[in-house]
Scaffold this motif. Structure first.
Motif, PDB file in Angstrom:
ATOM      1  N   GLY A  75       0.819  -1.204   0.000  1.00 12.17           N
ATOM      2  CA  GLY A  75       0.000   0.000   0.000  1.00 12.17           C
ATOM      3  C   GLY A  75       0.852   1.252   0.000  1.00 12.17           C
ATOM      4  O   GLY A  75       2.079   1.205   0.100  1.00 12.17           O
ATOM      5  N   ASN A  76       0.193   2.388  -0.066  1.00 12.91           N
ATOM      6  CA  ASN A  76       0.838   3.690  -0.070  1.00 12.91           C
ATOM      7  C   ASN A  76       0.622   4.335   1.296  1.00 12.91           C
ATOM      8  O   ASN A  76      -0.512   4.645   1.670  1.00 12.91           O
ATOM      9  CB  ASN A  76       0.228   4.549  -1.180  1.00 12.91           C
ATOM     10  N   ALA A  77       1.708   4.533   2.049  1.00 13.33           N
ATOM     11  CA  ALA A  77       1.611   5.062   3.418  1.00 13.33           C
ATOM     12  C   ALA A  77       1.003   6.457   3.462  1.00 13.33           C
ATOM     13  O   ALA A  77       0.259   6.779   4.397  1.00 13.33           O
ATOM     14  CB  ALA A  77       2.986   5.053   4.076  1.00 13.33           C
ATOM     15  N   GLU A  78       1.283   7.277   2.478  1.00 11.47           N
ATOM     16  CA  GLU A  78       0.732   8.642   2.463  1.00 11.47           C
ATOM     17  C   GLU A  78      -0.794   8.605   2.339  1.00 11.47           C
ATOM     18  O   GLU A  78      -1.504   9.308   3.051  1.00 11.47           O
ATOM     19  CB  GLU A  78       1.347   9.432   1.313  1.00 11.47           C
ATOM     20  N   ARG A  79      -1.287   7.767   1.426  1.00 11.65           N
ATOM     21  CA  ARG A  79      -2.748   7.615   1.299  1.00 11.65           C
ATOM     22  C   ARG A  79      -3.324   6.987   2.564  1.00 11.65           C
ATOM     23  O   ARG A  79      -4.425   7.331   2.992  1.00 11.65           O
ATOM     24  CB  ARG A  79      -3.093   6.758   0.078  1.00 11.65           C
ATOM     25  N   GLY A  80      -2.577   6.060   3.172  1.00 11.04           N
ATOM     26  CA  GLY A  80      -3.029   5.425   4.404  1.00 11.04           C
ATOM     27  C   GLY A  80      -3.220   6.424   5.527  1.00 11.04           C
ATOM     28  O   GLY A  80      -4.197   6.367   6.267  1.00 11.04           O
ATOM     29  N   ARG A  81      -2.286   7.355   5.667  1.00 11.23           N
ATOM     30  CA  ARG A  81      -2.414   8.382   6.700  1.00 11.23           C
ATOM     31  C   ARG A  81      -3.670   9.218   6.453  1.00 11.23           C
ATOM     32  O   ARG A  81      -4.418   9.541   7.379  1.00 11.23           O
ATOM     33  CB  ARG A  81      -1.189   9.290   6.743  1.00 11.23           C
ATOM     34  N   ALA A  82      -3.919   9.568   5.197  1.00  8.80           N
ATOM     35  CA  ALA A  82      -5.108  10.355   4.861  1.00  8.80           C
ATOM     36  C   ALA A  82      -6.389   9.602   5.247  1.00  8.80           C
ATOM     37  O   ALA A  82      -7.344  10.216   5.734  1.00  8.80           O
ATOM     38  CB  ALA A  82      -5.110  10.696   3.374  1.00  8.80           C
ATOM     39  N   ILE A  83      -6.413   8.301   5.075  1.00 12.21           N
ATOM     40  CA  ILE A  83      -7.575   7.498   5.451  1.00 12.21           C
ATOM     41  C   ILE A  83      -7.731   7.467   6.963  1.00 12.21           C
ATOM     42  O   ILE A  83      -8.834   7.623   7.497  1.00 12.21           O
ATOM     43  CB  ILE A  83      -7.460   6.068   4.886  1.00 12.21           C
ATOM     44  N   VAL A  84      -6.627   7.289   7.684  1.00  8.51           N
ATOM     45  CA  VAL A  84      -6.670   7.214   9.148  1.00  8.51           C
ATOM     46  C   VAL A  84      -7.237   8.499   9.754  1.00  8.51           C
ATOM     47  O   VAL A  84      -8.052   8.453  10.671  1.00  8.51           O
ATOM     48  CB  VAL A  84      -5.273   6.901   9.729  1.00  8.51           C
ATOM     49  N   VAL A  85      -6.826   9.650   9.257  1.00  2.05           N
ATOM     50  CA  VAL A  85      -7.273  10.911   9.869  1.00  2.05           C
ATOM     51  C   VAL A  85      -8.592  11.412   9.307  1.00  2.05           C
ATOM     52  O   VAL A  85      -9.195  12.323   9.875  1.00  2.05           O
ATOM     53  CB  VAL A  85      -6.196  12.028   9.768  1.00  2.05           C
ATOM     54  N   ASN A  86      -9.074  10.833   8.216  1.00  3.92           N
ATOM     55  CA  ASN A  86     -10.324  11.270   7.614  1.00  3.92           C
ATOM     56  C   ASN A  86     -11.501  10.716   8.401  1.00  3.92           C
ATOM     57  O   ASN A  86     -11.697   9.507   8.490  1.00  3.92           O
ATOM     58  CB  ASN A  86     -10.392  10.806   6.156  1.00  3.92           C
ATOM     59  N   ARG A  87     -12.301  11.583   8.942  1.00  7.51           N
ATOM     60  CA  ARG A  87     -13.430  11.184   9.785  1.00  7.51           C
ATOM     61  C   ARG A  87     -14.642  10.713   8.994  1.00  7.51           C
ATOM     62  O   ARG A  87     -15.658  10.367   9.579  1.00  7.51           O
ATOM     63  CB  ARG A  87     -13.816  12.329  10.707  1.00  7.51           C
ATOM     64  N   GLN A  88     -14.530  10.685   7.681  1.00  5.63           N
ATOM     65  CA  GLN A  88     -15.638  10.200   6.875  1.00  5.63           C
ATOM     66  C   GLN A  88     -15.255   8.987   6.045  1.00  5.63           C
ATOM     67  O   GLN A  88     -16.079   8.469   5.310  1.00  5.63           O
ATOM     68  CB  GLN A  88     -16.170  11.316   5.989  1.00  5.63           C
ATOM     69  N   GLU A 169      -4.745  -1.857   2.438  1.00  6.20           N
ATOM     70  CA  GLU A 169      -3.299  -1.956   2.249  1.00  6.20           C
ATOM     71  C   GLU A 169      -2.607  -0.615   2.488  1.00  6.20           C
ATOM     72  O   GLU A 169      -1.506  -0.563   3.029  1.00  6.20           O
ATOM     73  CB  GLU A 169      -2.959  -2.514   0.873  1.00  6.20           C
ATOM     74  N   ASP A 170      -3.253   0.480   2.107  1.00  3.49           N
ATOM     75  CA  ASP A 170      -2.693   1.806   2.375  1.00  3.49           C
ATOM     76  C   ASP A 170      -2.610   2.069   3.880  1.00  3.49           C
ATOM     77  O   ASP A 170      -1.598   2.557   4.377  1.00  3.49           O
ATOM     78  CB  ASP A 170      -3.525   2.891   1.695  1.00  3.49           C
ATOM     79  N   VAL A 171      -3.662   1.722   4.612  1.00  2.00           N
ATOM     80  CA  VAL A 171      -3.666   1.923   6.066  1.00  2.00           C
ATOM     81  C   VAL A 171      -2.603   1.040   6.723  1.00  2.00           C
ATOM     82  O   VAL A 171      -1.868   1.491   7.607  1.00  2.00           O
ATOM     83  CB  VAL A 171      -5.068   1.657   6.668  1.00  2.00           C
ATOM     84  N   VAL A 172      -2.497  -0.204   6.292  1.00  2.00           N
ATOM     85  CA  VAL A 172      -1.466  -1.110   6.825  1.00  2.00           C
ATOM     86  C   VAL A 172      -0.080  -0.519   6.573  1.00  2.00           C
ATOM     87  O   VAL A 172       0.771  -0.495   7.472  1.00  2.00           O
ATOM     88  CB  VAL A 172      -1.585  -2.532   6.216  1.00  2.00           C
ATOM     89  N   ALA A 173       0.154  -0.023   5.358  1.00  2.00           N
ATOM     90  CA  ALA A 173       1.459   0.562   5.031  1.00  2.00           C
ATOM     91  C   ALA A 173       1.764   1.741   5.950  1.00  2.00           C
ATOM     92  O   ALA A 173       2.896   1.893   6.424  1.00  2.00           O
ATOM     93  CB  ALA A 173       1.492   0.999   3.567  1.00  2.00           C
ATOM     94  N   TYR A 174       0.763   2.568   6.222  1.00  2.00           N
ATOM     95  CA  TYR A 174       0.978   3.718   7.102  1.00  2.00           C
ATOM     96  C   TYR A 174       1.236   3.271   8.547  1.00  2.00           C
ATOM     97  O   TYR A 174       2.195   3.702   9.186  1.00  2.00           O
ATOM     98  CB  TYR A 174      -0.196   4.691   7.050  1.00  2.00           C
ATOM     99  N   LEU A 175       0.381   2.401   9.067  1.00  2.00           N
ATOM    100  CA  LEU A 175       0.540   1.967  10.460  1.00  2.00           C
ATOM    101  C   LEU A 175       1.876   1.270  10.670  1.00  2.00           C
ATOM    102  O   LEU A 175       2.489   1.386  11.739  1.00  2.00           O
ATOM    103  CB  LEU A 175      -0.614   1.063  10.882  1.00  2.00           C
ATOM    104  N   ALA A 176       2.360   0.546   9.659  1.00  2.00           N
ATOM    105  CA  ALA A 176       3.652  -0.147   9.769  1.00  2.00           C
ATOM    106  C   ALA A 176       4.807   0.840   9.904  1.00  2.00           C
ATOM    107  O   ALA A 176       5.851   0.495  10.468  1.00  2.00           O
ATOM    108  CB  ALA A 176       3.863  -1.046   8.564  1.00  2.00           C
TER     109      ALA A 176
END
Length: 180
Positions: A75-88, A169-176
């Protein structure tokens, strides 16, 4: 009583419709996460092939993890971070907190995401996001990539996962990347 007002119903159909589909999904997850989970299955020693349902990609659970990517790619960690902080979209900060200074209101119901990559492998993170109820039956963590065995799902959202395989996969990449 004089001067008292009757409170507006908290879960009326009109209020759900007024929220819009993404916010309604977030509210539904928050309200029904506990009751929407099926009983947990004990971790297995042998790989378990999950059936494809609702367009979900198959995955294999080994003990307490899904070792392989759902998409076959990282996944893409940058997109993952955006998903984690997005409240929607991810709704993670509804329950979790973490190193997100721009987010004023963060949850306290679930573990802090800081250090998630140190505490868990990518496969363990993946299973917790896909279906945490496989590890703990009474978890309040919603199943983000499951469509079967759920109850009290609004008709608009039936048969649809909260996140796509790519988003997981993006969220996993970011959390990792979040190590102490």
């Amino acid at each position: 009583m004089a001067g008292s007002r009757r409170s507006q119903p908290k879960c009326s159909a009109e209020r759900w419709r007024a929220l819009g589909p993404r916010t309604a999904l977030a509210a539904a997850i928050a309200c029904f996460a506990c009751g929407a989970q099926a009983p947990a299955q004990a971790p297995t020693q042998e790989p378990t092939q999950e059936p494809t349902q609702g367009g979900l990609r198959p995955y294999t659970v080994v003990e307490d993890a899904i070792p392989a990517s759902l998409t076959g790619a990282a996944g893409n960690a940058e997109r993952g971070r955006a998903i984690v902080v997005n409240r929607q979209v991810g709704l993670c900060l509804l329950c979790h907190s973490g190193p997100f200074p721009e987010e004023k209101f963060q949850g306290t119901l679930a573990p802090d995401l800081k250090g998630a990559g140190s505490r868990s492998s990518e496969g363990q993170l993946r299973l917790r996001i896909v279906d945490a109820s496989r590890l703990k039956a009474d978890t309040i963590m919603p199943s983000y990539y499951r469509v079967d065995g759920l109850t009290r799902v609004a008709p608009l959202f039936q048969g649809k996962p909260v996140l796509t395989a790519e988003q997981i996969e993006d969220v996993v990449a970011y959390l990792a990347t979040m190590r102490n």
